[in-house]
Design a protein around this motif. Structure first.
Motif, short mmCIF file in Angstrom:
data_model
loop_
_atom_site.label_atom_id
_atom_site.label_comp_id
_atom_site.label_asym_id
_atom_site.label_seq_id
_atom_site.Cartn_x
_atom_site.Cartn_y
_atom_site.Cartn_z
N CYS A 60 -4.00 2.29 4.64
CA CYS A 60 -3.06 1.18 4.50
C CYS A 60 -3.60 -0.14 5.05
O CYS A 60 -2.94 -1.17 4.93
CB CYS A 60 -1.74 1.52 5.20
SG CYS A 60 -0.76 2.80 4.40
N SER A 61 -4.78 -0.09 5.62
CA SER A 61 -5.31 -1.28 6.31
C SER A 61 -6.13 -2.16 5.38
O SER A 61 -6.56 -1.74 4.30
CB SER A 61 -6.19 -0.85 7.49
OG SER A 61 -7.43 -0.35 7.03
N ASP A 62 -6.42 -3.37 5.84
CA ASP A 62 -7.27 -4.28 5.10
C ASP A 62 -8.69 -3.74 4.99
O ASP A 62 -9.43 -4.09 4.07
CB ASP A 62 -7.29 -5.65 5.79
CG ASP A 62 -5.93 -6.33 5.76
OD1 ASP A 62 -5.10 -5.96 4.91
OD2 ASP A 62 -5.69 -7.22 6.60
N ALA A 63 -9.07 -2.87 5.92
CA ALA A 63 -10.41 -2.28 5.88
C ALA A 63 -10.61 -1.39 4.66
O ALA A 63 -11.74 -1.12 4.26
CB ALA A 63 -10.66 -1.46 7.15
N ALA A 64 -9.50 -0.95 4.05
CA ALA A 64 -9.57 -0.08 2.88
C ALA A 64 -9.23 -0.83 1.60
O ALA A 64 -8.83 -0.23 0.61
CB ALA A 64 -8.62 1.10 3.05
N ASN A 113 0.83 -1.20 0.00
CA ASN A 113 0.00 0.00 0.00
C ASN A 113 0.87 1.25 0.00
O ASN A 113 1.90 1.31 0.69
CB ASN A 113 -0.89 0.04 1.24
CG ASN A 113 -1.78 -1.16 1.35
OD1 ASN A 113 -2.71 -1.32 0.57
ND2 ASN A 113 -1.49 -2.03 2.31
N ILE A 114 0.44 2.25 -0.77
CA ILE A 114 1.14 3.53 -0.80
C ILE A 114 0.13 4.63 -0.55
O ILE A 114 -0.97 4.63 -1.13
CB ILE A 114 1.83 3.76 -2.16
CG1 ILE A 114 2.90 2.69 -2.39
CG2 ILE A 114 2.44 5.16 -2.23
CD1 ILE A 114 3.55 2.73 -3.75
N VAL A 115 0.48 5.56 0.31
CA VAL A 115 -0.33 6.75 0.55
C VAL A 115 0.53 7.97 0.30
O VAL A 115 1.59 8.12 0.91
CB VAL A 115 -0.91 6.79 1.97
CG1 VAL A 115 -1.68 8.10 2.19
CG2 VAL A 115 -1.82 5.60 2.22
N GLY A 166 -6.86 4.36 -5.83
CA GLY A 166 -6.69 5.55 -6.67
C GLY A 166 -7.52 6.71 -6.19
O GLY A 166 -7.85 7.62 -6.97
N ALA A 167 -7.86 6.71 -4.93
CA ALA A 167 -8.77 7.72 -4.37
C ALA A 167 -8.00 8.83 -3.67
O ALA A 167 -6.81 8.70 -3.37
CB ALA A 167 -9.74 7.06 -3.41
N ALA A 168 -8.72 9.92 -3.40
CA ALA A 168 -8.18 11.00 -2.59
C ALA A 168 -9.13 11.21 -1.42
O ALA A 168 -10.28 11.62 -1.61
CB ALA A 168 -8.04 12.28 -3.41
#
Length: 261
Positions: free
Chosen positions: A240-244, A146-148, A249-251
């Motif tokens: 970064c979690s499994d919940a997401a 995951n990348i933020v 590609g969202a903001a």
């Protein structure tokens, strides 16, 4: 500061790793604390070696697994060295968070070529090459990653020179486009990338804002306060979690309602 990461179990990031740029202060530091509190192995990266030493030691004393590495994201060789450190010291790289940035507040005719180069080198090019290096490793990781990327509400509604200027706002708008572009290219892979749009936040990065102006900003926000670094850290932890897992590609706007869309 209140550490209220209640949506996640205390060990929800146990066995996972994260590299955070800009981790020696403000949002980056709170993000490091948030991941460490949930059991992650954290690489704190920043150009502020004294800050890294101070807060890295503080977190280690609390039992966290912390690495510190100096990085100047405006220098691609420095970014490469930071990731080489990760290769040598981590079993794999699960998460990357790009908090490193500079904010500037110059009026239109005060901004010269050197000013724009400095802002873009840190905020845009530094973000891109950090993302590129992170993706390369995550594609080699069977579990993906995951990348933020931290952008800004200024990247949506513009700057203006009072709090943030044209160069800063443009760099953050470009960051939002970068995230969408990378997300399109990675479609079907096990690597997620998303952006965070912080609103007005009372952090060291905003030390240039006059206290009376901060009061006026807070009064005009629907929630009647400015954001805090830990607000942003909690949102990053979620992304970064499994919940997401279906957020791609969202903001995510974490702005106290500064820009209803």
């Amino acid at each position: 500061m209140t550490q209220a990461y209640t949506p996640f179990a205390d060990d929800s990031y146990a066995g996972r790793t994260v590299l955070i740029t800009g981790a020696a202060s403000g949002m980056g530091l709170e993000t490091a604390r948030a991941f460490a509190a949930k059991g992650a192995e954290v690489v704190m990266a920043d150009r502020d070696e004294a800050g890294l030493e101070r807060y890295g030691s503080e977190l280690r004393k609390g039992g966290a697994k912390i690495h510190t590495v100096k990085v100047d994201v405006s220098n691609p060789e420095s970014i490469a060295e930071a990731f080489a450190y990760c290769d040598a010291h981590l079993a794999r790289l699960d998460n990357v968070v790009t908090c490193a940035a500079i904010i500037t507040a110059k009026r239109l005719f005060e901004q010269d070529w050197a000013h724009w180069q400095r802002v873009l080198n840190v905020n845009l090019l530094g973000t891109f090459f950090t993302v590129q290096a992170g993706v390369k490793r995550m594609l080699e990781n069977p579990a993906g990653g995951n990348i933020v990327c931290v952008a800004s509400d200024a990247g949506v509604h513009g700057g203006g020179g009072l709090i943030a200027d044209t160069a800063y706002a443009a760099s953050k708008a470009a960051t939002l486009s970068l995230v969408k572009s990378v997300a399109r290219e990675l479609a079907g892979k096990k690597v997620r990338i998303n952006a965070l749009n912080p609103g007005p936040t009372d952090s060291p990065m905003h030390a240039h804002i006059d206290p009376s102006l901060k009061e006026r900003i807070a009064a005009n926000l629907p929630v009647r306060r400015m954001g805090r670094p830990e607000d942003m850290a909690a949102a990053i932890l979620f992304l970064c979690s499994d919940a997401a897992s279906f957020v791609y590609g969202a903001a995510l706007d974490v702005d106290g309602g500064s820009m209803f869309r």
